[in-house]
Design a protein around this motif. Structure first.
Motif, PDB file in Angstrom:
ATOM      1  N   VAL A   1      -6.011   8.716  -0.792  1.00 16.52           N
ATOM      2  CA  VAL A   1      -4.975   8.981  -2.059  1.00 16.52           C
ATOM      3  C   VAL A   1      -4.301   7.990  -2.613  1.00 16.52           C
ATOM      4  O   VAL A   1      -4.388   7.931  -4.178  1.00 16.52           O
ATOM      5  CB  VAL A   1      -3.708   9.809  -1.502  1.00 16.52           C
ATOM      6  CG1 VAL A   1      -3.059  10.537  -2.777  1.00 16.52           C
ATOM      7  CG2 VAL A   1      -4.434  11.089  -0.936  1.00 16.52           C
ATOM      8  N   GLN A   2      -4.067   7.072  -1.951  1.00 19.81           N
ATOM      9  CA  GLN A   2      -3.413   5.612  -2.571  1.00 19.81           C
ATOM     10  C   GLN A   2      -4.399   4.831  -3.561  1.00 19.81           C
ATOM     11  O   GLN A   2      -4.011   4.667  -4.603  1.00 19.81           O
ATOM     12  CB  GLN A   2      -2.648   4.695  -1.553  1.00 19.81           C
ATOM     13  CG  GLN A   2      -1.657   5.510  -0.927  1.00 19.81           C
ATOM     14  CD  GLN A   2      -1.090   4.599   0.094  1.00 19.81           C
ATOM     15  OE1 GLN A   2      -1.741   3.527   0.512  1.00 19.81           O
ATOM     16  NE2 GLN A   2       0.227   4.689   0.701  1.00 19.81           N
ATOM     17  N   GLU A   3      -5.721   4.586  -2.789  1.00 22.89           N
ATOM     18  CA  GLU A   3      -6.537   3.967  -3.611  1.00 22.89           C
ATOM     19  C   GLU A   3      -6.970   4.537  -4.857  1.00 22.89           C
ATOM     20  O   GLU A   3      -7.512   4.055  -5.840  1.00 22.89           O
ATOM     21  CB  GLU A   3      -7.676   3.684  -2.734  1.00 22.89           C
ATOM     22  CG  GLU A   3      -7.474   2.707  -1.396  1.00 22.89           C
ATOM     23  CD  GLU A   3      -8.887   2.395  -0.746  1.00 22.89           C
ATOM     24  OE1 GLU A   3      -9.655   3.102  -0.714  1.00 22.89           O
ATOM     25  OE2 GLU A   3      -8.785   1.381  -0.113  1.00 22.89           O
TER      26      GLU A   3
ATOM     27  N   LEU B   1       2.778  15.574  -1.840  1.00 23.99           N
ATOM     28  CA  LEU B   1       2.056  14.136  -2.456  1.00 23.99           C
ATOM     29  C   LEU B   1       3.018  12.992  -2.065  1.00 23.99           C
ATOM     30  O   LEU B   1       2.439  11.762  -1.948  1.00 23.99           O
ATOM     31  CB  LEU B   1       1.670  14.431  -3.813  1.00 23.99           C
ATOM     32  CG  LEU B   1       0.800  13.211  -4.589  1.00 23.99           C
ATOM     33  CD1 LEU B   1      -0.530  13.078  -3.741  1.00 23.99           C
ATOM     34  CD2 LEU B   1       0.539  13.272  -6.106  1.00 23.99           C
ATOM     35  N   GLU B   2       4.367  13.084  -2.412  1.00 27.49           N
ATOM     36  CA  GLU B   2       5.075  12.248  -2.241  1.00 27.49           C
ATOM     37  C   GLU B   2       4.975  11.378  -0.780  1.00 27.49           C
ATOM     38  O   GLU B   2       5.233  10.073  -0.786  1.00 27.49           O
ATOM     39  CB  GLU B   2       6.754  12.684  -2.504  1.00 27.49           C
ATOM     40  CG  GLU B   2       7.638  11.538  -1.997  1.00 27.49           C
ATOM     41  CD  GLU B   2       7.946  10.760  -3.518  1.00 27.49           C
ATOM     42  OE1 GLU B   2       8.650   9.630  -3.322  1.00 27.49           O
ATOM     43  OE2 GLU B   2       7.541  11.291  -4.593  1.00 27.49           O
ATOM     44  N   ASN B   3       4.731  12.108   0.174  1.00 26.12           N
ATOM     45  CA  ASN B   3       4.492  11.643   1.526  1.00 26.12           C
ATOM     46  C   ASN B   3       3.377  10.531   1.640  1.00 26.12           C
ATOM     47  O   ASN B   3       3.390   9.915   2.355  1.00 26.12           O
ATOM     48  CB  ASN B   3       4.224  12.514   2.407  1.00 26.12           C
ATOM     49  CG  ASN B   3       5.270  13.617   2.467  1.00 26.12           C
ATOM     50  OD1 ASN B   3       6.398  13.458   2.084  1.00 26.12           O
ATOM     51  ND2 ASN B   3       5.085  14.913   2.939  1.00 26.12           N
ATOM     52  N   ALA B   4       2.547  10.548   0.516  1.00 28.07           N
ATOM     53  CA  ALA B   4       1.298   9.835   0.771  1.00 28.07           C
ATOM     54  C   ALA B   4       1.822   8.296   0.168  1.00 28.07           C
ATOM     55  O   ALA B   4       0.939   7.320   0.320  1.00 28.07           O
ATOM     56  CB  ALA B   4      -0.002  10.301  -0.018  1.00 28.07           C
ATOM     57  N   PHE B   5       2.809   8.444  -0.871  1.00 26.76           N
ATOM     58  CA  PHE B   5       3.172   7.173  -1.618  1.00 26.76           C
ATOM     59  C   PHE B   5       4.422   6.559  -0.972  1.00 26.76           C
ATOM     60  O   PHE B   5       4.759   5.345  -1.451  1.00 26.76           O
ATOM     61  CB  PHE B   5       3.208   7.233  -2.858  1.00 26.76           C
ATOM     62  CG  PHE B   5       1.947   7.812  -3.656  1.00 26.76           C
ATOM     63  CD1 PHE B   5       1.282   6.845  -4.176  1.00 26.76           C
ATOM     64  CD2 PHE B   5       1.640   8.972  -4.006  1.00 26.76           C
ATOM     65  CE1 PHE B   5      -0.056   7.088  -4.854  1.00 26.76           C
ATOM     66  CE2 PHE B   5       0.469   9.583  -4.591  1.00 26.76           C
ATOM     67  CZ  PHE B   5      -0.221   8.593  -4.973  1.00 26.76           C
TER      68      PHE B   5
ATOM     69  N   PRO C   1       5.233   5.386   1.969  1.00 27.91           N
ATOM     70  CA  PRO C   1       4.938   3.823   2.488  1.00 27.91           C
ATOM     71  C   PRO C   1       4.753   2.560   1.668  1.00 27.91           C
ATOM     72  O   PRO C   1       4.642   1.395   2.069  1.00 27.91           O
ATOM     73  CB  PRO C   1       3.865   3.719   3.394  1.00 27.91           C
ATOM     74  CG  PRO C   1       3.619   5.545   3.474  1.00 27.91           C
ATOM     75  CD  PRO C   1       3.998   5.835   2.036  1.00 27.91           C
ATOM     76  N   LEU C   2       4.593   2.854   0.218  1.00 26.38           N
ATOM     77  CA  LEU C   2       4.186   1.624  -0.550  1.00 26.38           C
ATOM     78  C   LEU C   2       5.282   0.745  -1.115  1.00 26.38           C
ATOM     79  O   LEU C   2       6.508   1.212  -1.135  1.00 26.38           O
ATOM     80  CB  LEU C   2       3.530   2.200  -2.009  1.00 26.38           C
ATOM     81  CG  LEU C   2       2.173   2.995  -1.704  1.00 26.38           C
ATOM     82  CD1 LEU C   2       1.630   3.614  -3.089  1.00 26.38           C
ATOM     83  CD2 LEU C   2       1.111   1.994  -1.247  1.00 26.38           C
ATOM     84  N   GLN C   3       4.842  -0.411  -1.229  1.00 27.26           N
ATOM     85  CA  GLN C   3       6.074  -1.182  -1.972  1.00 27.26           C
ATOM     86  C   GLN C   3       6.311  -0.780  -3.368  1.00 27.26           C
ATOM     87  O   GLN C   3       5.522   0.051  -3.921  1.00 27.26           O
ATOM     88  CB  GLN C   3       5.376  -2.695  -2.219  1.00 27.26           C
ATOM     89  CG  GLN C   3       5.070  -3.299  -0.953  1.00 27.26           C
ATOM     90  CD  GLN C   3       6.045  -3.655   0.134  1.00 27.26           C
ATOM     91  OE1 GLN C   3       7.335  -4.090  -0.758  1.00 27.26           O
ATOM     92  NE2 GLN C   3       5.838  -3.872   1.241  1.00 27.26           N
TER      93      GLN C   3
ATOM     94  N   MET D   1       2.570   6.379  -8.852  1.00 25.85           N
ATOM     95  CA  MET D   1       3.279   7.698  -9.305  1.00 25.85           C
ATOM     96  C   MET D   1       3.119   7.755 -10.868  1.00 25.85           C
ATOM     97  O   MET D   1       2.851   8.929 -11.239  1.00 25.85           O
ATOM     98  CB  MET D   1       4.764   7.573  -9.034  1.00 25.85           C
ATOM     99  CG  MET D   1       5.007   7.872  -7.583  1.00 25.85           C
ATOM    100  SD  MET D   1       4.080   9.216  -6.801  1.00 25.85           S
ATOM    101  CE  MET D   1       4.969  10.607  -7.435  1.00 25.85           C
ATOM    102  N   LYS D   2       3.261   6.664 -11.651  1.00 30.75           N
ATOM    103  CA  LYS D   2       2.900   6.781 -13.104  1.00 30.75           C
ATOM    104  C   LYS D   2       1.472   7.493 -13.338  1.00 30.75           C
ATOM    105  O   LYS D   2       1.326   8.094 -14.239  1.00 30.75           O
ATOM    106  CB  LYS D   2       3.067   5.534 -13.863  1.00 30.75           C
ATOM    107  CG  LYS D   2       2.835   5.479 -15.032  1.00 30.75           C
ATOM    108  CD  LYS D   2       2.923   3.909 -15.565  1.00 30.75           C
ATOM    109  CE  LYS D   2       2.645   4.112 -17.224  1.00 30.75           C
ATOM    110  NZ  LYS D   2       2.788   2.374 -17.683  1.00 30.75           N
TER     111      LYS D   2
END
Length: 294
Positions: free
Chosen positions: A213-215, A245-249, A251-253, A261-262
């Motif tokens: 999801v992040q990539e 979906l928020e849960n996947a992001f 851990p990110l800086q 998110m943008k």
């Protein structure tokens, strides 16, 4: 004269045998190439990390994103995931070629006005998907995407349509993930009642899902939804509709989180009616998105 005939006969026979030998060799070669191709396909699947045991449906992926790792249940405050999972079922069936929308006709109907049609009733191998497919196939006249999300969720005032409700969906999906070695089963006491929970047992599978999801909106961002993998695009849109979906992001800086998110918001703000008319678009997927964003 007799010897000449015998000689010609022997020549024809040798030529026939040579042709047969060549055909057999070609057949063996083709068979070998097919085996090599199949082997390469299997190796590619292994490289992707999607063995048959760990290949997840859209419903399972969305539920996995929503589950708390240690506690083994989704947030009590999430009132979106129930309908979101039903939307996942419709999109999963569409991606597998089982469902599609009726033709729009001369006077173009909106996505939400078009009926869902069963394209193929071939079993999918997933009990929940097959149950939903059976309902859709046997229902006449057909219903719209919005109606099916409500009917499969049990959100209807018509008592004659309550039998369409798919019950215990989260529990059944969690059991599927237990069978695939992703979750385990435990009992937890909540003072007034006991509840079956499904804590995470195979963190690598969930991390691979989160990374995918992040990539898709960071390193592999293509700035065009129609160049994205359809399943990944559907996963992002449906995970957002299910409020997980928020849960996947998380851990990110901060800078990566803001960028990710943008880009997610650029996907969410797309107009389903417009996107569904583009080449190779899955109309039913965009109809589900329209149902959640109307």
């Amino acid at each position: 004269m007799t010897s000449l005939t015998q000689r010609n006969s022997g020549l024809v026979q040798r030529r026939t045998e040579a042709i047969r030998s060549a055909a057999a060799a070609d057949k063996e070669k083709d068979s070998g190439e097919e085996e090599d191709e199949a082997r390469r396909g299997e190796e590619e699947e292994d490289d992707k990390g999607d063995s048959k045991e760990t290949r997840l449906t859209l419903m399972e992926e969305v539920l996995l994103l929503g589950l708390k790792d240690r506690e083994g249940y989704t947030s009590f405050w999430n009132d979106c995931i129930s309908s979101g999972l039903r939307g996942c079922m419709l999109v999963e069936l569409a991606l597998r070629g089982r469902l599609h929308l009726e033709p729009c006709g001369v006077r173009r109907k909106s996505l939400l006005a078009r009926k869902v049609i069963c394209k193929s009733d071939a079993p999918t191998g997933d009990v929940l998907l097959d149950e939903a497919l059976k309902h859709i196939k046997e229902t006449q006249p057909p219903e719209t995407v919005q109606s099916w999300i409500e009917l499969l969720s049990g959100e209807t005032w018509n008592p004659l349509k309550l039998h369409y409700q798919l019950r215990n969906v989260r529990e059944r999906l969690a059991k599927n993930l237990v069978e695939k070695g992703v979750l385990t089963t435990e009992k937890q006491n909540f003072l007034l009642f006991d509840m079956t929970t499904h804590p995470l047992t195979n963190n690598s599978i969930k991390q691979r899902l989160i990374k995918k999801v992040q990539e898709s909106v960071l390193e592999k961002w293509v700035n065009d939804p129609h160049r994205m993998d359809k399943r990944v695009l559907a996963l992002i849109l449906l995970a957002h509709s299910s409020d997980v979906l928020e849960n996947a992001f998380a851990p990110l800086q901060d800078d990566q989180y803001d960028l990710g998110m943008k880009r997610v918001h650029t996907l969410i703000e797309l107009e389903p009616e417009k996107e569904s008319t583009k080449p190779n678009a899955n109309e039913l997927m965009w109809a589900v998105v329209a149902a959640f964003t109307k």
